[in-house]
Motif scaffolding. Sequence first.
Motif, mmCIF file in Angstrom:
data_model
loop_
_atom_site.group_PDB
_atom_site.id
_atom_site.type_symbol
_atom_site.label_atom_id
_atom_site.label_comp_id
_atom_site.label_asym_id
_atom_site.label_seq_id
_atom_site.Cartn_x
_atom_site.Cartn_y
_atom_site.Cartn_z
ATOM 1 N N ASN A 51 7.367 96.598 29.480
ATOM 2 C CA ASN A 51 6.070 96.026 29.832
ATOM 3 C C ASN A 51 5.297 96.940 30.799
ATOM 4 O O ASN A 51 5.765 97.212 31.908
ATOM 5 C CB ASN A 51 6.271 94.658 30.491
ATOM 6 C CG ASN A 51 5.059 93.763 30.378
ATOM 7 O OD1 ASN A 51 4.064 94.131 29.788
ATOM 8 N ND2 ASN A 51 5.157 92.576 30.942
ATOM 9 N N PRO A 52 4.105 97.442 30.413
ATOM 10 C CA PRO A 52 3.327 98.300 31.307
ATOM 11 C C PRO A 52 2.638 97.484 32.391
ATOM 12 O O PRO A 52 2.543 96.256 32.303
ATOM 13 C CB PRO A 52 2.301 98.950 30.364
ATOM 14 C CG PRO A 52 2.113 97.932 29.284
ATOM 15 C CD PRO A 52 3.438 97.244 29.109
ATOM 16 N N SER A 53 2.103 98.153 33.403
ATOM 17 C CA SER A 53 1.425 97.459 34.499
ATOM 18 C C SER A 53 -0.091 97.405 34.302
ATOM 19 O O SER A 53 -0.781 96.659 34.995
ATOM 20 C CB SER A 53 1.729 98.154 35.830
ATOM 21 O OG SER A 53 1.325 99.521 35.782
ATOM 22 N N LEU A 54 -0.617 98.165 33.355
ATOM 23 C CA LEU A 54 -2.052 98.257 33.133
ATOM 24 C C LEU A 54 -2.641 96.930 32.674
ATOM 25 O O LEU A 54 -2.095 96.268 31.788
ATOM 26 C CB LEU A 54 -2.337 99.334 32.081
ATOM 27 C CG LEU A 54 -3.804 99.673 31.801
ATOM 28 C CD1 LEU A 54 -4.463 100.273 33.041
ATOM 29 C CD2 LEU A 54 -3.902 100.646 30.623
ATOM 30 N N SER A 55 -3.760 96.515 33.261
ATOM 31 C CA SER A 55 -4.440 95.276 32.895
ATOM 32 C C SER A 55 -5.621 95.561 31.982
ATOM 33 O O SER A 55 -6.238 96.631 32.045
ATOM 34 C CB SER A 55 -4.937 94.543 34.146
ATOM 35 O OG SER A 55 -3.857 94.186 34.982
ATOM 36 N N ALA A 56 -5.937 94.594 31.120
ATOM 37 C CA ALA A 56 -7.139 94.694 30.288
ATOM 38 C C ALA A 56 -8.369 94.406 31.143
ATOM 39 O O ALA A 56 -8.260 93.863 32.243
ATOM 40 C CB ALA A 56 -7.045 93.716 29.131
ATOM 41 N N THR A 57 -9.546 94.756 30.615
ATOM 42 C CA THR A 57 -10.784 94.623 31.378
ATOM 43 C C THR A 57 -11.862 93.943 30.539
ATOM 44 O O THR A 57 -12.043 94.290 29.360
ATOM 45 C CB THR A 57 -11.306 96.006 31.821
ATOM 46 O OG1 THR A 57 -10.265 96.688 32.527
ATOM 47 C CG2 THR A 57 -12.529 95.869 32.710
ATOM 48 N N ILE A 58 -12.551 93.000 31.134
ATOM 49 C CA ILE A 58 -13.669 92.345 30.449
ATOM 50 C C ILE A 58 -14.779 93.372 30.229
ATOM 51 O O ILE A 58 -15.100 94.163 31.112
ATOM 52 C CB ILE A 58 -14.188 91.152 31.277
ATOM 53 C CG1 ILE A 58 -13.107 90.066 31.342
ATOM 54 C CG2 ILE A 58 -15.478 90.589 30.681
ATOM 55 C CD1 ILE A 58 -13.421 88.931 32.287
ATOM 56 N N GLY A 59 -15.351 93.377 29.027
ATOM 57 C CA GLY A 59 -16.451 94.283 28.704
ATOM 58 C C GLY A 59 -16.030 95.574 28.039
ATOM 59 O O GLY A 59 -16.871 96.279 27.469
ATOM 60 N N GLU A 60 -14.733 95.900 28.074
ATOM 61 C CA GLU A 60 -14.238 97.110 27.412
ATOM 62 C C GLU A 60 -13.983 96.833 25.933
ATOM 63 O O GLU A 60 -13.750 95.696 25.525
ATOM 64 C CB GLU A 60 -12.948 97.595 28.077
ATOM 65 C CG GLU A 60 -13.130 98.112 29.490
ATOM 66 C CD GLU A 60 -13.960 99.379 29.541
ATOM 67 O OE1 GLU A 60 -13.755 100.261 28.674
ATOM 68 O OE2 GLU A 60 -14.820 99.477 30.443
ATOM 69 N N GLU A 61 -13.966 97.898 25.120
ATOM 70 C CA GLU A 61 -13.708 97.772 23.692
ATOM 71 C C GLU A 61 -12.216 98.018 23.416
ATOM 72 O O GLU A 61 -11.638 98.980 23.912
ATOM 73 C CB GLU A 61 -14.548 98.780 22.916
ATOM 74 C CG GLU A 61 -14.408 98.674 21.405
ATOM 75 C CD GLU A 61 -15.307 99.651 20.673
ATOM 76 O OE1 GLU A 61 -14.782 100.440 19.855
ATOM 77 O OE2 GLU A 61 -16.533 99.639 20.920
ATOM 78 N N TYR A 62 -11.618 97.127 22.628
ATOM 79 C CA TYR A 62 -10.203 97.248 22.279
ATOM 80 C C TYR A 62 -10.031 97.120 20.764
ATOM 81 O O TYR A 62 -10.929 96.657 20.046
ATOM 82 C CB TYR A 62 -9.384 96.165 22.986
ATOM 83 C CG TYR A 62 -9.426 96.268 24.492
ATOM 84 C CD1 TYR A 62 -8.678 97.223 25.155
ATOM 85 C CD2 TYR A 62 -10.232 95.404 25.241
ATOM 86 C CE1 TYR A 62 -8.722 97.338 26.535
ATOM 87 C CE2 TYR A 62 -10.288 95.515 26.622
ATOM 88 C CZ TYR A 62 -9.521 96.478 27.266
ATOM 89 O OH TYR A 62 -9.584 96.593 28.634
ATOM 90 N N THR A 63 -8.858 97.534 20.304
ATOM 91 C CA THR A 63 -8.546 97.481 18.874
ATOM 92 C C THR A 63 -7.238 96.738 18.666
ATOM 93 O O THR A 63 -6.257 96.981 19.385
ATOM 94 C CB THR A 63 -8.431 98.900 18.277
ATOM 95 O OG1 THR A 63 -9.609 99.637 18.570
ATOM 96 C CG2 THR A 63 -8.249 98.839 16.770
ATOM 97 N N ILE A 64 -7.219 95.839 17.689
ATOM 98 C CA ILE A 64 -6.023 95.072 17.360
ATOM 99 C C ILE A 64 -5.781 95.130 15.856
ATOM 100 O O ILE A 64 -6.726 95.105 15.063
ATOM 101 C CB ILE A 64 -6.152 93.605 17.845
ATOM 102 C CG1 ILE A 64 -4.855 92.831 17.594
ATOM 103 C CG2 ILE A 64 -7.350 92.901 17.212
ATOM 104 C CD1 ILE A 64 -4.817 91.460 18.252
ATOM 105 N N SER A 65 -4.521 95.226 15.465
ATOM 106 C CA SER A 65 -4.158 95.294 14.047
ATOM 107 C C SER A 65 -3.198 94.169 13.689
ATOM 108 O O SER A 65 -2.517 93.616 14.558
ATOM 109 C CB SER A 65 -3.490 96.636 13.724
ATOM 110 O OG SER A 65 -2.254 96.765 14.417
#
Length: 369
Positions: A51-65
Amino acid sequence: MEKKKSWWKILLAIIASILILIILILGIYVAYISIQYYRIEDNQGISITNNPSLSATIGEEYTISTYNIGFGAYTQDFSFFMDYGETKDGVKLTGTGSVAKDKDTVITNTTGAVNVIKEHSVDFALFQEVDIDGDRSHHYNQYEHIQNNFDNYASSISLNFHSAYLFYPLHSPHGKTEAGIATLSKYNITNAVRRSLPVDESFPTKFFDLDRCIQVTRVDIADSDKELVIINVHLSAYDEGGVIRKKQLEMLNSILADEYNKGNYVIAGGDFNHDIANSANLWETNRKKAEWVYVLDNSNLAEHYRFVSSNNAPTCRSTDGPYVKGESYTVVIDGFICSDNVSDIDIVNIDTDFAYSDHNPSIMKFRMN
């Protein structure tokens, strides 16, 4: 005359002995699968690896498959014994395969499927029909293969198939299986839970069907008390009348509504085993529409949710025979459900021509608003 009677008695005795032996063997087998059978408890916590420590951010673009990889068996010439269909001129068709051709085939298909997703550098990846250990996949650990190829991602898996040794079909027994749905994330997962879906509990169906579930995964969002909730879905197929699938959808909708009421951002993705893109008659085929293809649209979803899908290419082929482009029935049953606080920027189905599975993957770009 007495000699003839004697022979008849011997023959009848032999036949009776064989019948008793068959009944005894069947009884022992039924006892075996009954003892082995169990349903995994609901609300089971799922462990997270790497499990990484990096958090997601509101307003950023992400990709899901999302990609159903079909336990590595589905080369283009593979058909499945539970699938059936009919050509437009009335010829009945039934699949025959149950087990992958060999271990090399499983490795080749798993490698091909994984590489397709790796090429798109996704942030989140959902997989279905991932074998951990199974006779049908020649005991190749697909989940470990996925983990090794996404070594900078958090990974988790929820079991949805854990069968005793299935001697069906007789010509090629499906065997014993341990498989599930896997979720991967580049961002910190705070919690993952396996939710048990309603299934057909009738005899003997319950022994041969999957222990259907969804996995609810919570991703941390920086500087926010909200969460990105990613739900990995694999609903039932081959459900006559759609009774079980209706119950499963009701449960999924209840979870979706609850998460929205908490203010969370929600994406449910996977294999819905329903036409979710109005695609039932889009592609050339010599088949009648498959009986298992039911239609779902936004009216079937909880308030504040919508389907996000593409019909640039089909995501599933019929497995009532080998795949032949322009002849096999194809449809879109894979994609996503998004809450209205998630913007879908783009979605595309990757056309592999069903080289590695009976499914094609779907990839979506999104943003939390």
